[in-house]
Scaffold this motif. Structure first.
Motif, PDB file in Angstrom:
ATOM      1  N   TYR A  73       5.577 -18.946  22.764  1.00 31.87           N
ATOM      2  CA  TYR A  73       7.003 -19.137  22.591  1.00 31.87           C
ATOM      3  C   TYR A  73       7.595 -18.022  21.734  1.00 31.87           C
ATOM      4  O   TYR A  73       6.895 -17.404  20.924  1.00 31.87           O
ATOM      5  N   VAL A  74       8.884 -17.807  21.902  1.00 27.52           N
ATOM      6  CA  VAL A  74       9.594 -16.855  21.055  1.00 27.52           C
ATOM      7  C   VAL A  74       9.776 -17.474  19.671  1.00 27.52           C
ATOM      8  O   VAL A  74      10.156 -18.639  19.565  1.00 27.52           O
ATOM      9  N   PHE A  75       9.481 -16.708  18.668  1.00 29.07           N
ATOM     10  CA  PHE A  75       9.587 -17.151  17.273  1.00 29.07           C
ATOM     11  C   PHE A  75      10.961 -17.755  17.010  1.00 29.07           C
ATOM     12  O   PHE A  75      11.984 -17.158  17.338  1.00 29.07           O
ATOM     13  N   ASP A  76      10.946 -18.950  16.455  1.00 23.85           N
ATOM     14  CA  ASP A  76      12.192 -19.639  16.156  1.00 23.85           C
ATOM     15  C   ASP A  76      12.222 -19.932  14.665  1.00 23.85           C
ATOM     16  O   ASP A  76      11.822 -20.999  14.211  1.00 23.85           O
ATOM     17  N   PRO A  77      12.676 -18.976  13.891  1.00 19.94           N
ATOM     18  CA  PRO A  77      12.535 -19.070  12.436  1.00 19.94           C
ATOM     19  C   PRO A  77      13.410 -20.150  11.828  1.00 19.94           C
ATOM     20  O   PRO A  77      14.535 -20.381  12.262  1.00 19.94           O
ATOM     21  N   THR A  78      12.878 -20.802  10.835  1.00 17.45           N
ATOM     22  CA  THR A  78      13.666 -21.717  10.022  1.00 17.45           C
ATOM     23  C   THR A  78      14.296 -20.895   8.893  1.00 17.45           C
ATOM     24  O   THR A  78      13.981 -19.725   8.695  1.00 17.45           O
ATOM     25  N   PHE A  79      15.166 -21.519   8.151  1.00 17.87           N
ATOM     26  CA  PHE A  79      15.767 -20.806   7.027  1.00 17.87           C
ATOM     27  C   PHE A  79      14.721 -20.470   5.976  1.00 17.87           C
ATOM     28  O   PHE A  79      14.805 -19.440   5.304  1.00 17.87           O
ATOM     29  N   ASP A  80      13.732 -21.323   5.857  1.00 20.26           N
ATOM     30  CA  ASP A  80      12.643 -21.019   4.935  1.00 20.26           C
ATOM     31  C   ASP A  80      11.952 -19.715   5.332  1.00 20.26           C
ATOM     32  O   ASP A  80      11.588 -18.900   4.479  1.00 20.26           O
ATOM     33  N   ASP A  81      11.765 -19.531   6.628  1.00 19.57           N
ATOM     34  CA  ASP A  81      11.143 -18.287   7.085  1.00 19.57           C
ATOM     35  C   ASP A  81      11.993 -17.077   6.697  1.00 19.57           C
ATOM     36  O   ASP A  81      11.467 -16.049   6.269  1.00 19.57           O
ATOM     37  N   VAL A  82      13.301 -17.236   6.871  1.00 18.47           N
ATOM     38  CA  VAL A  82      14.201 -16.134   6.510  1.00 18.47           C
ATOM     39  C   VAL A  82      14.059 -15.791   5.034  1.00 18.47           C
ATOM     40  O   VAL A  82      13.917 -14.630   4.648  1.00 18.47           O
ATOM     41  N   ILE A  83      14.082 -16.824   4.215  1.00 17.10           N
ATOM     42  CA  ILE A  83      13.950 -16.601   2.767  1.00 17.10           C
ATOM     43  C   ILE A  83      12.605 -15.956   2.455  1.00 17.10           C
ATOM     44  O   ILE A  83      12.514 -15.007   1.658  1.00 17.10           O
ATOM     45  N   ASP A  84      11.546 -16.454   3.094  1.00 20.56           N
ATOM     46  CA  ASP A  84      10.208 -15.902   2.853  1.00 20.56           C
ATOM     47  C   ASP A  84      10.184 -14.412   3.124  1.00 20.56           C
ATOM     48  O   ASP A  84       9.625 -13.619   2.356  1.00 20.56           O
ATOM     49  N   ILE A  85      10.787 -14.031   4.245  1.00 21.83           N
ATOM     50  CA  ILE A  85      10.839 -12.612   4.599  1.00 21.83           C
ATOM     51  C   ILE A  85      11.596 -11.806   3.554  1.00 21.83           C
ATOM     52  O   ILE A  85      11.148 -10.747   3.116  1.00 21.83           O
ATOM     53  N   MET A 165      15.897 -11.581  13.124  1.00 20.36           N
ATOM     54  CA  MET A 165      16.663 -12.659  12.521  1.00 20.36           C
ATOM     55  C   MET A 165      18.127 -12.301  12.425  1.00 20.36           C
ATOM     56  O   MET A 165      18.985 -13.141  12.648  1.00 20.36           O
ATOM     57  N   ARG A 166      18.379 -11.054  12.088  1.00 18.89           N
ATOM     58  CA  ARG A 166      19.767 -10.605  12.002  1.00 18.89           C
ATOM     59  C   ARG A 166      20.471 -10.807  13.329  1.00 18.89           C
ATOM     60  O   ARG A 166      21.597 -11.298  13.396  1.00 18.89           O
ATOM     61  N   ASN A 167      19.809 -10.433  14.402  1.00 18.55           N
ATOM     62  CA  ASN A 167      20.432 -10.530  15.715  1.00 18.55           C
ATOM     63  C   ASN A 167      20.535 -11.961  16.204  1.00 18.55           C
ATOM     64  O   ASN A 167      21.446 -12.308  16.931  1.00 18.55           O
ATOM     65  N   ASN A 168      19.587 -12.775  15.819  1.00 14.66           N
ATOM     66  CA  ASN A 168      19.518 -14.105  16.398  1.00 14.66           C
ATOM     67  C   ASN A 168      20.078 -15.205  15.508  1.00 14.66           C
ATOM     68  O   ASN A 168      20.448 -16.253  15.996  1.00 14.66           O
ATOM     69  N   ILE A 169      20.123 -14.962  14.231  1.00 19.48           N
ATOM     70  CA  ILE A 169      20.484 -16.042  13.322  1.00 19.48           C
ATOM     71  C   ILE A 169      21.686 -15.714  12.452  1.00 19.48           C
ATOM     72  O   ILE A 169      22.617 -16.478  12.348  1.00 19.48           O
ATOM     73  N   LEU A 170      21.609 -14.537  11.848  1.00 20.71           N
ATOM     74  CA  LEU A 170      22.610 -14.216  10.841  1.00 20.71           C
ATOM     75  C   LEU A 170      23.784 -13.459  11.441  1.00 20.71           C
ATOM     76  O   LEU A 170      24.697 -13.065  10.729  1.00 20.71           O
ATOM     77  N   SER A 171      23.750 -13.276  12.762  1.00 19.88           N
ATOM     78  CA  SER A 171      24.713 -12.371  13.397  1.00 19.88           C
ATOM     79  C   SER A 171      26.163 -12.818  13.220  1.00 19.88           C
ATOM     80  O   SER A 171      27.068 -12.015  13.161  1.00 19.88           O
ATOM     81  N   ASN A 172      26.365 -14.109  13.119  1.00 19.80           N
ATOM     82  CA  ASN A 172      27.744 -14.597  13.073  1.00 19.80           C
ATOM     83  C   ASN A 172      28.368 -14.497  11.686  1.00 19.80           C
ATOM     84  O   ASN A 172      29.539 -14.786  11.516  1.00 19.80           O
ATOM     85  N   TYR A 173      27.563 -14.115  10.741  1.00 17.81           N
ATOM     86  CA  TYR A 173      28.060 -14.132   9.381  1.00 17.81           C
ATOM     87  C   TYR A 173      28.429 -12.743   8.911  1.00 17.81           C
ATOM     88  O   TYR A 173      27.707 -11.773   9.142  1.00 17.81           O
ATOM     89  N   ASP A 223      23.585 -29.188  10.032  1.00 10.50           N
ATOM     90  CA  ASP A 223      22.867 -29.000  11.291  1.00 10.50           C
ATOM     91  C   ASP A 223      21.362 -29.102  11.090  1.00 10.50           C
ATOM     92  O   ASP A 223      20.834 -28.718  10.056  1.00 10.50           O
ATOM     93  N   ASP A 224      20.708 -29.616  12.097  1.00 12.72           N
ATOM     94  CA  ASP A 224      19.242 -29.656  12.058  1.00 12.72           C
ATOM     95  C   ASP A 224      18.689 -28.261  12.217  1.00 12.72           C
ATOM     96  O   ASP A 224      18.017 -27.719  11.364  1.00 12.72           O
ATOM     97  N   SER A 225      19.013 -27.675  13.348  1.00 16.12           N
ATOM     98  CA  SER A 225      18.454 -26.358  13.647  1.00 16.12           C
ATOM     99  C   SER A 225      19.378 -25.275  13.132  1.00 16.12           C
ATOM    100  O   SER A 225      20.478 -25.536  12.666  1.00 16.12           O
TER     101      SER A 225
END
Lengths: 226, 226
Positions: A73-85, A165-173, A223-225
């Motif tokens: 599967y394509v990596f689906d990071p949680t916010f914890d993963d983002v912080i860890d990075i 993550m930037r492209n997939n998660i944080l892009s809207n901010y 939100d959950d996800s």
DNA sequence: AATTTTTACATTGTTGACAAAATACTGATA
DNA sequence: TATCAGTATTTTGTCAACAATGTAAAAATT
């Protein structure tokens, strides 16, 4: 004797496959959590499963793909993963800045200041795409200039995930407003050869990033996800 | 339902191959700079080239093997490489110590103190093998306790290279005398939940390592290779 | 209707064969 | 002896076939 031959040898298919799939991931061609198959990717790239398989193994190793059971599967990071990075970035990038201040060539110093100038113009014209692009170039140049091959290798891994993550998660901010001033201070310290200063400025810079992500997190907590 | 089945499923061959070859490297079964072939490794492990090939690709990615042209060689680190690795450790392990101080369970704290005690005994009896072993356990436990999955992943890479270098390069050199006192201070800070203190103690600890390596380097500078 | 069993299918795991490339070797020529 | 050309060999690169495994769907049983 240095070769000026026009003949270029194509890279092995598994190398191309790795780059292509990585690029697809970074460019959000696949959705986080999406399931991929070797055959599907192979058909997509027009090669057999062999090279694709090697590429997939590497991407799993990098953490961009995830293996659950037998499926991929394509990596689906949680916010914890983002912080860890970002915490890892906080550990390594200040070191890169310190080393860059000690080792950066005159020529690269010029490039660094040039990136700063172009960022300034991009900000004036509010060209978001360029702003992001120059931001990436800024950090990349510092890392490359560190001269620490191991550090560069590790940062490549972080960088891929980070970009993803930037492209997939944080892009809207929206990006923090004061990141430019921080870049200027970092660049100044590096050009002045002040390693200690460069290190602490970079550390502060990334901590500010982390704080921003924290506020995003709080505002999304319902939100959950992600 | 938790399975108590005696049936164990063998890991895929490429996973086993990866572990075996990595282990050979860490245990110095191969010499630095030695050339390896896929077929040679495959014969050695009694499997076909496929799984071996995947394992080799991963090991190249990790930096334990090096590809020059088409051929594959065992990583032969220079002293610069060693320093580069230790600088990365200096960036990441203090972070691990800080997080460990915040997150370590009671039970793991007990284990940590136990490792300290056993190290003390091993020192008293001058059992070098145990000293090295407990040292590794000490650092590993702290990293695992950080709870930062990304950090753990990166440290695994560093750790493999580090162990490899220890076995292949630094093995002849005596360990610093005062490392034990430093371990005690780090452990105290962690058990007390003092993240800031743990972080700075760990940083100092690794900087001392780097200084030691520097002196080794000076005393060996005449030689070309390590 | 719910649960198990069976069957079919999709996907990964592994192998051996072949092609292509690079390297090492050999002998001829200057 | 040195250098070059040609040849043989080794090794990697790629593929397609088959085996094994796990997953999903269908049938059967309670």
């Amino acid at each position: 004797m240095t070769s000026i031959s026009p003949i270029i040898k194509p890279e092995p298919l598994h190398v191309q496959a790795y780059k292509y799939i990585q690029n697809y991931l970074l460019e959000s061609e696949f959705s986080p959590g999406e399931r991929l198959t070797e055959l599907g990717l192979a058909d997509m790239l027009g090669v057999s499963r062999g090279p694709v398989r090697e590429a997939v193994r590497l991407l799993i190793h990098d953490g961009l793909l995830v293996q659950k059971g037998v499926h991929i599967y394509v990596f689906d990071p949680t916010f914890d993963d983002v912080i860890d990075i970002y915490l890892c970035k906080e550990g390594l990038e200040p070191l890169a800045a310190k080393l860059a201040a000690q080792n950066m060539t005159q020529s690269d110093q010029g490039t660094l200041l040039d990136i700063i100038n172009r960022t300034n113009k991009a900000l004036a014209h509010d060209e978001k795409r360029d702003i992001v692009k120059f931001n990436t170039e800024f950090h990349d140049l510092i890392i490359q200039s560190s001269g620490n091959t191991q550090l560069i290798q590790f940062m490549n891994l972080i960088h891929a995930k980070n970009l993803y993550m930037r492209n997939n998660i944080l892009s809207n901010y929206a990006r923090r407003d004061n990141f430019f001033e921080e870049h200027v201070r970092i660049a100044d310290a590096i050009v002045n050869g002040d390693g200690v200063q460069a290190e602490s400025e970079m550390k502060q810079h990334i901590q500010n990033d982390i704080n921003m992500i924290g506020t995003i997190f709080k505002s999304k907590q319902k939100d959950d996800s992600i």
